[in-house]
Motif scaffolding. Structure first.
Motif, PDB file in Angstrom:
ATOM      1  N   VAL A  22       3.271   7.401  -8.821  1.00 17.92           N
ATOM      2  CA  VAL A  22       4.181   6.292  -8.609  1.00 17.92           C
ATOM      3  C   VAL A  22       3.792   5.253  -7.847  1.00 17.92           C
ATOM      4  O   VAL A  22       2.956   5.581  -7.189  1.00 17.92           O
ATOM      5  CB  VAL A  22       5.854   7.058  -7.431  1.00 17.92           C
ATOM      6  N   ARG A  23       3.868   3.335  -8.438  1.00 19.28           N
ATOM      7  CA  ARG A  23       3.557   3.076  -8.219  1.00 19.28           C
ATOM      8  C   ARG A  23       3.906   2.362  -7.441  1.00 19.28           C
ATOM      9  O   ARG A  23       5.775   1.675  -7.454  1.00 19.28           O
ATOM     10  CB  ARG A  23       2.692   1.726  -9.141  1.00 19.28           C
ATOM     11  N   LEU A  24       4.666   1.665  -6.513  1.00 18.94           N
ATOM     12  CA  LEU A  24       4.980   1.635  -5.345  1.00 18.94           C
ATOM     13  C   LEU A  24       4.488  -0.711  -4.885  1.00 18.94           C
ATOM     14  O   LEU A  24       3.372  -0.623  -5.512  1.00 18.94           O
ATOM     15  CB  LEU A  24       5.108   1.558  -3.768  1.00 18.94           C
ATOM     16  N   ARG A  25       5.741  -1.330  -5.145  1.00 21.75           N
ATOM     17  CA  ARG A  25       5.610  -2.539  -5.017  1.00 21.75           C
ATOM     18  C   ARG A  25       6.308  -3.435  -4.388  1.00 21.75           C
ATOM     19  O   ARG A  25       7.738  -2.776  -3.942  1.00 21.75           O
ATOM     20  CB  ARG A  25       5.602  -3.121  -6.488  1.00 21.75           C
ATOM     21  N   GLY A  26       5.576  -4.841  -3.798  1.00 22.84           N
ATOM     22  CA  GLY A  26       6.200  -4.611  -3.065  1.00 22.84           C
ATOM     23  C   GLY A  26       6.021  -4.207  -1.370  1.00 22.84           C
ATOM     24  O   GLY A  26       6.680  -4.442  -0.571  1.00 22.84           O
ATOM     25  N   VAL A  27       5.172  -3.747  -1.462  1.00 25.75           N
ATOM     26  CA  VAL A  27       4.419  -3.439   0.081  1.00 25.75           C
ATOM     27  C   VAL A  27       4.237  -4.299   1.511  1.00 25.75           C
ATOM     28  O   VAL A  27       3.145  -5.149   0.748  1.00 25.75           O
ATOM     29  CB  VAL A  27       3.200  -1.855   0.086  1.00 25.75           C
ATOM     30  N   PRO A  28       4.198  -4.319   2.210  1.00 28.72           N
ATOM     31  CA  PRO A  28       4.324  -5.730   2.977  1.00 28.72           C
ATOM     32  C   PRO A  28       2.159  -5.115   3.278  1.00 28.72           C
ATOM     33  O   PRO A  28       1.887  -4.323   3.376  1.00 28.72           O
ATOM     34  CB  PRO A  28       4.465  -4.967   4.656  1.00 28.72           C
ATOM     35  N   PHE A  29       1.894  -6.317   3.452  1.00 26.05           N
ATOM     36  CA  PHE A  29       0.807  -6.919   3.723  1.00 26.05           C
ATOM     37  C   PHE A  29      -0.025  -6.409   4.435  1.00 26.05           C
ATOM     38  O   PHE A  29      -1.386  -5.395   4.969  1.00 26.05           O
ATOM     39  CB  PHE A  29      -0.166  -8.349   3.411  1.00 26.05           C
ATOM     40  N   ASP A  30       0.508  -5.453   5.546  1.00 28.91           N
ATOM     41  CA  ASP A  30       0.206  -5.647   7.164  1.00 28.91           C
ATOM     42  C   ASP A  30       0.191  -3.487   6.527  1.00 28.91           C
ATOM     43  O   ASP A  30       0.893  -3.003   8.560  1.00 28.91           O
ATOM     44  CB  ASP A  30       1.045  -6.156   8.487  1.00 28.91           C
ATOM     45  N   CYS A  31       1.383  -3.202   5.775  1.00 24.79           N
ATOM     46  CA  CYS A  31       1.579  -1.845   5.822  1.00 24.79           C
ATOM     47  C   CYS A  31       0.307  -0.987   6.064  1.00 24.79           C
ATOM     48  O   CYS A  31      -0.447  -1.356   6.182  1.00 24.79           O
ATOM     49  CB  CYS A  31       2.397  -1.309   4.839  1.00 24.79           C
ATOM     50  N   ASP A  32       0.474   0.411   7.007  1.00 24.92           N
ATOM     51  CA  ASP A  32      -0.451   1.116   7.249  1.00 24.92           C
ATOM     52  C   ASP A  32       0.355   2.821   6.567  1.00 24.92           C
ATOM     53  O   ASP A  32       1.252   3.069   6.395  1.00 24.92           O
ATOM     54  CB  ASP A  32      -0.502   1.268   8.090  1.00 24.92           C
ATOM     55  N   PRO A  33      -0.413   3.675   6.556  1.00 21.87           N
ATOM     56  CA  PRO A  33       0.000   4.810   6.038  1.00 21.87           C
ATOM     57  C   PRO A  33       1.000   5.398   6.800  1.00 21.87           C
ATOM     58  O   PRO A  33       1.967   5.914   6.014  1.00 21.87           O
ATOM     59  CB  PRO A  33      -1.484   5.797   6.417  1.00 21.87           C
ATOM     60  N   ASP A  34       1.515   5.173   7.674  1.00 23.34           N
ATOM     61  CA  ASP A  34       2.395   5.829   8.624  1.00 23.34           C
ATOM     62  C   ASP A  34       3.723   4.838   8.310  1.00 23.34           C
ATOM     63  O   ASP A  34       4.567   5.689   8.335  1.00 23.34           O
ATOM     64  CB  ASP A  34       2.268   5.374   9.517  1.00 23.34           C
ATOM     65  N   HIS A  35       3.239   4.436   7.844  1.00 25.31           N
ATOM     66  CA  HIS A  35       4.712   3.649   7.000  1.00 25.31           C
ATOM     67  C   HIS A  35       5.414   3.751   6.006  1.00 25.31           C
ATOM     68  O   HIS A  35       6.230   3.742   5.630  1.00 25.31           O
ATOM     69  CB  HIS A  35       4.412   2.115   6.977  1.00 25.31           C
ATOM     70  N   VAL A  36       4.327   4.148   5.223  1.00 26.12           N
ATOM     71  CA  VAL A  36       4.365   4.895   3.238  1.00 26.12           C
ATOM     72  C   VAL A  36       5.260   6.529   3.916  1.00 26.12           C
ATOM     73  O   VAL A  36       5.698   6.633   3.354  1.00 26.12           O
ATOM     74  CB  VAL A  36       3.507   4.569   2.836  1.00 26.12           C
ATOM     75  N   THR A  37       4.470   6.881   4.522  1.00 23.03           N
ATOM     76  CA  THR A  37       4.387   8.483   5.177  1.00 23.03           C
ATOM     77  C   THR A  37       5.763   8.965   5.822  1.00 23.03           C
ATOM     78  O   THR A  37       7.014   9.102   5.237  1.00 23.03           O
ATOM     79  CB  THR A  37       3.695   8.754   5.887  1.00 23.03           C
ATOM     80  N   THR A  38       6.790   7.592   6.366  1.00 23.86           N
ATOM     81  CA  THR A  38       7.277   7.604   6.974  1.00 23.86           C
ATOM     82  C   THR A  38       8.997   7.657   6.128  1.00 23.86           C
ATOM     83  O   THR A  38       9.283   7.936   5.743  1.00 23.86           O
ATOM     84  CB  THR A  38       7.605   6.404   8.299  1.00 23.86           C
ATOM     85  N   PHE A  39       8.172   6.204   5.474  1.00 18.62           N
ATOM     86  CA  PHE A  39       8.972   5.606   3.810  1.00 18.62           C
ATOM     87  C   PHE A  39       9.666   7.331   2.967  1.00 18.62           C
ATOM     88  O   PHE A  39      10.581   6.934   2.872  1.00 18.62           O
ATOM     89  CB  PHE A  39       8.920   4.388   3.411  1.00 18.62           C
TER      90      PHE A  39
END
Length: 122
Positions: A22-39
């Protein structure tokens, strides 16, 4: 190419074969892996399953590829997490493919893009 131009993205995404990617779009530029794993915590996503994408100059594109444990989980996430937020930015989820993921890995490897959360595992 429709993804890049923004034209008929939903139509193109719906016509793609169903895969675990899956491709995610709109990811904040300062996002790190923890943000995505939490999401995506409900889908058992780990850091090696995430690939952030970068421009040729090393700047983040605001997109990431995620390889889910199963096709069913990928589809479920697309339904349940569409337009949910990471750090106040809504995230769009699109079907992708292993080929698109590999193309991005090749592109970033050739350009020496930052590793960040690097290589989505298959």
């Amino acid at each position: 190419d429709a993804y890049k131009s923004g034209e008929a993205v939903d139509e193109v995404a719906r016509s793609m074969p169903i895969t675990r990617v899956v491709r995610l779009r709109g990811v904040p530029f300062d996002c790190d892996p923890d943000h995505v794993t939490t999401f995506l915590r409900a889908y058992n996503i780990q850091e090696p399953q995430i690939l952030f994408t970068y421009e040729h100059n090393g700047r983040p594109t605001g997109e990431a590829f995620v390889t889910f444990p199963s096709v069913g989980m990928a589809e479920q996430a697309m339904q349940e997490m569409q337009r949910k937020e990471i750090n106040g930015r809504y995230i769009e989820l699109f079907r992708s493919s292993e080929g698109e993921l590999q193309e991005q890995l090749h592109r970033q490897g050739a350009q020496g893009a930052p590793g960040g959360a690097g290589r989505a595992s298959s």
